[in-house]
Motif scaffolding. Sequence first.
Motif, PDB file in Angstrom:
ATOM      1  N   VAL A  54       0.840  -1.199   0.000  1.00  0.00           N
ATOM      2  CA  VAL A  54       0.000   0.000   0.000  1.00  0.00           C
ATOM      3  C   VAL A  54       0.877   1.251   0.000  1.00  0.00           C
ATOM      4  CG1 VAL A  54      -1.683   1.335   1.335  1.00  0.00           C
ATOM      5  CG2 VAL A  54      -1.955  -1.144   1.100  1.00  0.00           C
ATOM      6  N   SER A  55       1.908   1.279   0.841  1.00  0.00           N
ATOM      7  CA  SER A  55       2.765   2.471   0.895  1.00  0.00           C
ATOM      8  C   SER A  55       3.528   2.668  -0.415  1.00  0.00           C
ATOM      9  CB  SER A  55       3.728   2.409   2.081  1.00  0.00           C
ATOM     10  OG  SER A  55       4.560   1.284   1.993  1.00  0.00           O
ATOM     11  N   GLU A  56       4.003   1.575  -1.025  1.00  0.00           N
ATOM     12  CA  GLU A  56       4.679   1.688  -2.320  1.00  0.00           C
ATOM     13  C   GLU A  56       3.717   2.203  -3.382  1.00  0.00           C
ATOM     14  OE1 GLU A  56       7.909  -1.961  -1.905  1.00  0.00           O
ATOM     15  OE2 GLU A  56       5.901  -2.375  -2.673  1.00  0.00           O
ATOM     16  N   ALA A  57       2.486   1.705  -3.343  1.00  0.00           N
ATOM     17  CA  ALA A  57       1.490   2.136  -4.322  1.00  0.00           C
ATOM     18  C   ALA A  57       1.169   3.620  -4.155  1.00  0.00           C
ATOM     19  CB  ALA A  57       0.220   1.292  -4.189  1.00  0.00           C
ATOM     20  N   LYS A  58       1.063   4.078  -2.910  1.00  0.00           N
ATOM     21  CA  LYS A  58       0.797   5.500  -2.680  1.00  0.00           C
ATOM     22  C   LYS A  58       1.924   6.367  -3.223  1.00  0.00           C
ATOM     23  CE  LYS A  58      -0.280   6.586   1.508  1.00  0.00           C
ATOM     24  NZ  LYS A  58      -0.474   6.609   2.961  1.00  0.00           N
TER      25      LYS A  58
ATOM     26  N   SER B 262       1.543   6.813 -10.054  1.00  0.00           N
ATOM     27  CA  SER B 262       1.640   7.177 -11.482  1.00  0.00           C
ATOM     28  C   SER B 262       2.413   6.117 -12.261  1.00  0.00           C
ATOM     29  CB  SER B 262       2.317   8.533 -11.649  1.00  0.00           C
ATOM     30  OG  SER B 262       1.507   9.543 -11.113  1.00  0.00           O
ATOM     31  N   GLY B 263       3.501   5.659 -11.719  1.00  0.00           N
ATOM     32  CA  GLY B 263       4.288   4.623 -12.388  1.00  0.00           C
ATOM     33  C   GLY B 263       3.533   3.316 -12.505  1.00  0.00           C
ATOM     34  N   LEU B 264       2.824   2.942 -11.434  1.00  0.00           N
ATOM     35  CA  LEU B 264       2.039   1.704 -11.471  1.00  0.00           C
ATOM     36  C   LEU B 264       0.926   1.801 -12.509  1.00  0.00           C
ATOM     37  CD1 LEU B 264       1.774   0.868  -7.656  1.00  0.00           C
ATOM     38  CD2 LEU B 264       3.218  -0.240  -9.371  1.00  0.00           C
ATOM     39  N   LEU B 265       0.285   2.967 -12.585  1.00  0.00           N
ATOM     40  CA  LEU B 265      -0.769   3.145 -13.586  1.00  0.00           C
ATOM     41  C   LEU B 265      -0.197   3.090 -14.998  1.00  0.00           C
ATOM     42  CD1 LEU B 265      -3.051   5.833 -11.924  1.00  0.00           C
ATOM     43  CD2 LEU B 265      -3.447   3.371 -12.136  1.00  0.00           C
TER      44      LEU B 265
ATOM     45  N   ARG C 155       0.053  -0.291 -19.928  1.00  0.00           N
ATOM     46  CA  ARG C 155       0.793  -1.154 -20.852  1.00  0.00           C
ATOM     47  C   ARG C 155       0.313  -2.614 -20.778  1.00  0.00           C
ATOM     48  NH1 ARG C 155       4.480   2.542 -19.119  1.00  0.00           N
ATOM     49  NH2 ARG C 155       5.313   1.276 -17.431  1.00  0.00           N
ATOM     50  N   GLY C 156      -0.718  -2.879 -19.980  1.00  0.00           N
ATOM     51  CA  GLY C 156      -1.321  -4.202 -19.943  1.00  0.00           C
ATOM     52  C   GLY C 156      -0.973  -5.064 -18.749  1.00  0.00           C
ATOM     53  N   GLU C 157      -0.145  -4.560 -17.847  1.00  0.00           N
ATOM     54  CA  GLU C 157       0.261  -5.361 -16.694  1.00  0.00           C
ATOM     55  C   GLU C 157      -0.694  -5.133 -15.523  1.00  0.00           C
ATOM     56  OE1 GLU C 157       4.195  -6.132 -13.901  1.00  0.00           O
ATOM     57  OE2 GLU C 157       4.325  -4.807 -15.623  1.00  0.00           O
ATOM     58  N   ALA C 158      -1.035  -6.202 -14.818  1.00  0.00           N
ATOM     59  CA  ALA C 158      -1.848  -6.091 -13.604  1.00  0.00           C
ATOM     60  C   ALA C 158      -0.916  -5.866 -12.418  1.00  0.00           C
ATOM     61  CB  ALA C 158      -2.676  -7.351 -13.396  1.00  0.00           C
ATOM     62  N   VAL C 159      -1.412  -5.183 -11.395  1.00  0.00           N
ATOM     63  CA  VAL C 159      -0.625  -4.900 -10.193  1.00  0.00           C
ATOM     64  C   VAL C 159      -1.417  -5.382  -8.979  1.00  0.00           C
ATOM     65  CG1 VAL C 159       0.462  -3.108  -8.787  1.00  0.00           C
ATOM     66  CG2 VAL C 159       0.418  -2.867 -11.279  1.00  0.00           C
ATOM     67  N   LEU C 160      -0.783  -6.201  -8.168  1.00  0.00           N
ATOM     68  CA  LEU C 160      -1.398  -6.693  -6.943  1.00  0.00           C
ATOM     69  C   LEU C 160      -0.953  -5.793  -5.792  1.00  0.00           C
ATOM     70  CD1 LEU C 160      -3.082  -9.018  -5.710  1.00  0.00           C
ATOM     71  CD2 LEU C 160      -0.913 -10.147  -5.226  1.00  0.00           C
ATOM     72  N   ILE C 161      -1.905  -5.237  -5.066  1.00  0.00           N
ATOM     73  CA  ILE C 161      -1.612  -4.376  -3.920  1.00  0.00           C
ATOM     74  C   ILE C 161      -1.718  -5.219  -2.655  1.00  0.00           C
ATOM     75  CG2 ILE C 161      -2.243  -2.264  -2.677  1.00  0.00           C
ATOM     76  CD1 ILE C 161      -1.337  -1.793  -5.583  1.00  0.00           C
ATOM     77  N   THR C 162      -0.692  -5.150  -1.822  1.00  0.00           N
ATOM     78  CA  THR C 162      -0.673  -5.938  -0.589  1.00  0.00           C
ATOM     79  C   THR C 162      -0.631  -5.025   0.634  1.00  0.00           C
ATOM     80  OG1 THR C 162       1.740  -6.087  -0.607  1.00  0.00           O
ATOM     81  CG2 THR C 162       0.526  -7.843  -1.728  1.00  0.00           C
ATOM     82  N   HIS C 163      -1.151  -5.536   1.730  1.00  0.00           N
ATOM     83  CA  HIS C 163      -1.075  -4.849   3.027  1.00  0.00           C
ATOM     84  C   HIS C 163      -0.518  -5.855   4.016  1.00  0.00           C
ATOM     85  CE1 HIS C 163      -2.035  -2.087   6.222  1.00  0.00           C
ATOM     86  NE2 HIS C 163      -2.709  -3.032   6.857  1.00  0.00           N
ATOM     87  N   ARG C 164       0.664  -5.554   4.510  1.00  0.00           N
ATOM     88  CA  ARG C 164       1.369  -6.472   5.415  1.00  0.00           C
ATOM     89  C   ARG C 164       1.540  -7.851   4.789  1.00  0.00           C
ATOM     90  NH1 ARG C 164      -1.280  -4.433  11.090  1.00  0.00           N
ATOM     91  NH2 ARG C 164      -0.223  -2.421  11.032  1.00  0.00           N
TER      92      ARG C 164
END
Length: 99
Positions: free
Chosen positions: A6-10, A14-17, A22-31
Amino acid sequence: MKRASVSEAKNALSGLLGDVRRGEAVLITHRGKPVARIEPCRDDDLGADQGAAELVRRGVAAPPRTPLDVERFLKAPLVRLTAGASAGDLIVAERRDDR
């Protein structure tokens, strides 16, 4: 699939989006546990029926794997129920035959 806390995503949304575009899925994790997935939208997601979208979101239904071939659908023979049979019985039998 790319993973981000979550902190990395925050910090790098912009980079993750950009990756998602480009077609890649991103899994968001918490702990360390998955909590969300960001994945590309399909063109048909934008105009999807809200009721169907809600069923998919809740896991009750799945989106179609392929677009409907209308010509093939219209040419398919009609199914006729025999006396004493229900539509539910027919569906159960058809699903059993597909295994």
